[in-house]
Write an enzyme that holds these catalytic residues in place. Sequence first.
Site, PDB file in Angstrom:
ATOM      1  N   GLU A 283       0.861  -1.196   0.000  1.00 16.33           N
ATOM      2  CA  GLU A 283       0.000   0.000   0.000  1.00 16.33           C
ATOM      3  C   GLU A 283       0.895   1.243   0.000  1.00 16.33           C
ATOM      4  O   GLU A 283       2.016   1.215   0.528  1.00 16.33           O
ATOM      5  CB  GLU A 283      -0.887  -0.068   1.267  1.00 16.33           C
ATOM      6  CG  GLU A 283      -1.669   1.167   1.648  1.00 16.33           C
ATOM      7  CD  GLU A 283      -2.830   1.506   0.716  1.00 16.33           C
ATOM      8  OE1 GLU A 283      -2.590   1.617  -0.488  1.00 16.33           O
ATOM      9  OE2 GLU A 283      -3.951   1.716   1.226  1.00 16.33           O
ATOM     10  N   ASP A 284       0.418   2.326  -0.604  1.00 17.06           N
ATOM     11  CA  ASP A 284       1.222   3.554  -0.597  1.00 17.06           C
ATOM     12  C   ASP A 284       1.148   4.257   0.761  1.00 17.06           C
ATOM     13  O   ASP A 284       2.178   4.495   1.396  1.00 17.06           O
ATOM     14  CB  ASP A 284       0.827   4.488  -1.755  1.00 17.06           C
ATOM     15  CG  ASP A 284      -0.652   4.881  -1.756  1.00 17.06           C
ATOM     16  OD1 ASP A 284      -1.436   4.329  -0.951  1.00 17.06           O
ATOM     17  OD2 ASP A 284      -1.040   5.739  -2.570  1.00 17.06           O
TER      18      ASP A 284
ATOM     19  N   ASP B 247      -3.841   5.806   5.860  1.00 18.41           N
ATOM     20  CA  ASP B 247      -4.350   7.084   6.355  1.00 18.41           C
ATOM     21  C   ASP B 247      -5.404   6.764   7.428  1.00 18.41           C
ATOM     22  O   ASP B 247      -5.052   6.480   8.567  1.00 18.41           O
ATOM     23  CB  ASP B 247      -4.897   7.838   5.138  1.00 18.41           C
ATOM     24  CG  ASP B 247      -5.330   9.251   5.428  1.00 18.41           C
ATOM     25  OD1 ASP B 247      -4.610   9.959   6.133  1.00 18.41           O
ATOM     26  OD2 ASP B 247      -6.397   9.666   4.937  1.00 18.41           O
TER      27      ASP B 247
ATOM     28  N   PHE C  45      -0.734  16.453   3.439  1.00 25.12           N
ATOM     29  CA  PHE C  45      -1.082  15.855   2.153  1.00 25.12           C
ATOM     30  C   PHE C  45       0.189  15.717   1.333  1.00 25.12           C
ATOM     31  O   PHE C  45       0.879  16.698   1.091  1.00 25.12           O
ATOM     32  CB  PHE C  45      -2.130  16.687   1.415  1.00 25.12           C
ATOM     33  CG  PHE C  45      -2.772  15.891   0.328  1.00 25.12           C
ATOM     34  CD1 PHE C  45      -3.813  15.019   0.609  1.00 25.12           C
ATOM     35  CD2 PHE C  45      -2.298  15.961  -0.969  1.00 25.12           C
ATOM     36  CE1 PHE C  45      -4.380  14.227  -0.382  1.00 25.12           C
ATOM     37  CE2 PHE C  45      -2.859  15.174  -1.977  1.00 25.12           C
ATOM     38  CZ  PHE C  45      -3.904  14.314  -1.680  1.00 25.12           C
TER      39      PHE C  45
ATOM     40  N   ARG D  97       2.541  12.003  -9.714  1.00 24.54           N
ATOM     41  CA  ARG D  97       2.934  10.617  -9.402  1.00 24.54           C
ATOM     42  C   ARG D  97       4.372  10.351  -9.817  1.00 24.54           C
ATOM     43  O   ARG D  97       5.016   9.452  -9.304  1.00 24.54           O
ATOM     44  CB  ARG D  97       2.028   9.621 -10.148  1.00 24.54           C
ATOM     45  CG  ARG D  97       0.594   9.587  -9.650  1.00 24.54           C
ATOM     46  CD  ARG D  97      -0.111   8.360 -10.234  1.00 24.54           C
ATOM     47  NE  ARG D  97      -1.560   8.450 -10.165  1.00 24.54           N
ATOM     48  CZ  ARG D  97      -2.292   8.028  -9.134  1.00 24.54           C
ATOM     49  NH1 ARG D  97      -1.726   7.512  -8.072  1.00 24.54           N
ATOM     50  NH2 ARG D  97      -3.607   8.139  -9.159  1.00 24.54           N
TER      51      ARG D  97
HETATM   52  P1  IMP Z   1      -7.302   5.147   3.920  1.00 26.36           P
HETATM   53  O1  IMP Z   1      -8.358   4.163   3.552  1.00 26.36           O
HETATM   54  O2  IMP Z   1      -7.882   6.407   4.538  1.00 26.36           O
HETATM   55  O3  IMP Z   1      -6.185   4.592   4.747  1.00 26.36           O
HETATM   56  O4  IMP Z   1      -6.776   5.667   2.546  1.00 26.36           O
HETATM   57  C1  IMP Z   1      -5.613   5.358   1.988  1.00 26.36           C
HETATM   58  C2  IMP Z   1      -5.584   5.952   0.586  1.00 26.36           C
HETATM   59  O5  IMP Z   1      -5.911   7.347   0.576  1.00 26.36           O
HETATM   60  C3  IMP Z   1      -4.161   5.875   0.088  1.00 26.36           C
HETATM   61  O6  IMP Z   1      -3.935   4.647  -0.557  1.00 26.36           O
HETATM   62  C4  IMP Z   1      -4.097   7.053  -0.855  1.00 26.36           C
HETATM   63  O7  IMP Z   1      -4.539   6.681  -2.127  1.00 26.36           O
HETATM   64  C5  IMP Z   1      -5.060   8.059  -0.277  1.00 26.36           C
HETATM   65  N1  IMP Z   1      -4.321   9.076   0.487  1.00 26.36           N
HETATM   66  C6  IMP Z   1      -4.235   9.200   1.832  1.00 26.36           C
HETATM   67  N2  IMP Z   1      -3.439  10.216   2.177  1.00 26.36           N
HETATM   68  C7  IMP Z   1      -2.998  10.758   1.016  1.00 26.36           C
HETATM   69  C8  IMP Z   1      -2.093  11.845   0.711  1.00 26.36           C
HETATM   70  O8  IMP Z   1      -1.526  12.528   1.597  1.00 26.36           O
HETATM   71  N3  IMP Z   1      -1.860  12.084  -0.598  1.00 26.36           N
HETATM   72  C9  IMP Z   1      -2.440  11.356  -1.602  1.00 26.36           C
HETATM   73  N4  IMP Z   1      -3.278  10.328  -1.362  1.00 26.36           N
HETATM   74  C10 IMP Z   1      -3.554  10.033  -0.065  1.00 26.36           C
END
Ligand code: IMP
Length: 181
Positions: free
Chosen positions: A101-102, A105, A154, A167
């Site tokens: 996963e990137d 959050d 962000f 990206r």
């Molecule tokens: P989660 O389900 O809230 O944990 O969301 C994770 C996803 O939200 C990540 O895989 C990203 O695609 C997106 N995301 C969360 N924070 C950022 C950020 O700071 N920049 C860009 N995308 C983000």
Amino acid sequence: MTTRPYVIDEMISAKSIAARIEALSREIAQEFADTEQLVVVGLLRGSFVFIADLVRELRLPVEVDFLEVSSYGNAMESSREVRILKDLRSAIEGRDVLVVEDIVDTGHTLSHVVRLLTSRNPRKLRTIALLDKPSRREADIKADWTGFEIPDEFVVGYGIDYAQANRNLPHIGKVRFTDGG
Ligand code: IMP
């Protein structure tokens, strides 16, 4: 797409990312030392750069697959669900799986993906996230390996976008809006 005006400040250099991936790869190789072939699953699209660098450091037999999910929510953020947009090509029953996963959050995405893939009965399933924003967590989940913990900012670059842009930046940068909003 219209976005607010912003600049990007470097937060994590390409060199630091490479060094961290080298260290993480050694730990992962130990964890999966007995694998026949590890299925490395990248969550699209944000993990595509990370998975490319990670698999090239992994001294293990690997195959690469991708899963694309989309978060959608109603007014209640905590009841978010994820929808499968692109499923795996491989069957993972009885296999070793590493989910890549990137950013973790709120944690809803990773948590749903882990639940989904666990229901397919892999032999062993582990998770890695390049970035973690622990202060934003809503779901009770932590990746088995994390590249860097970051504050609630962000970020973009190294596969991660803002409105589909940035990206291709080689480093991780923090978005700073310049319109004072
Ligand atoms: P989660 O389900 O809230 O944990 O969301 C994770 C996803 O939200 C990540 O895989 C990203 O695609 C997106 N995301 C969360 N924070 C950022 C950020 O700071 N920049 C860009 N995308 C983000």
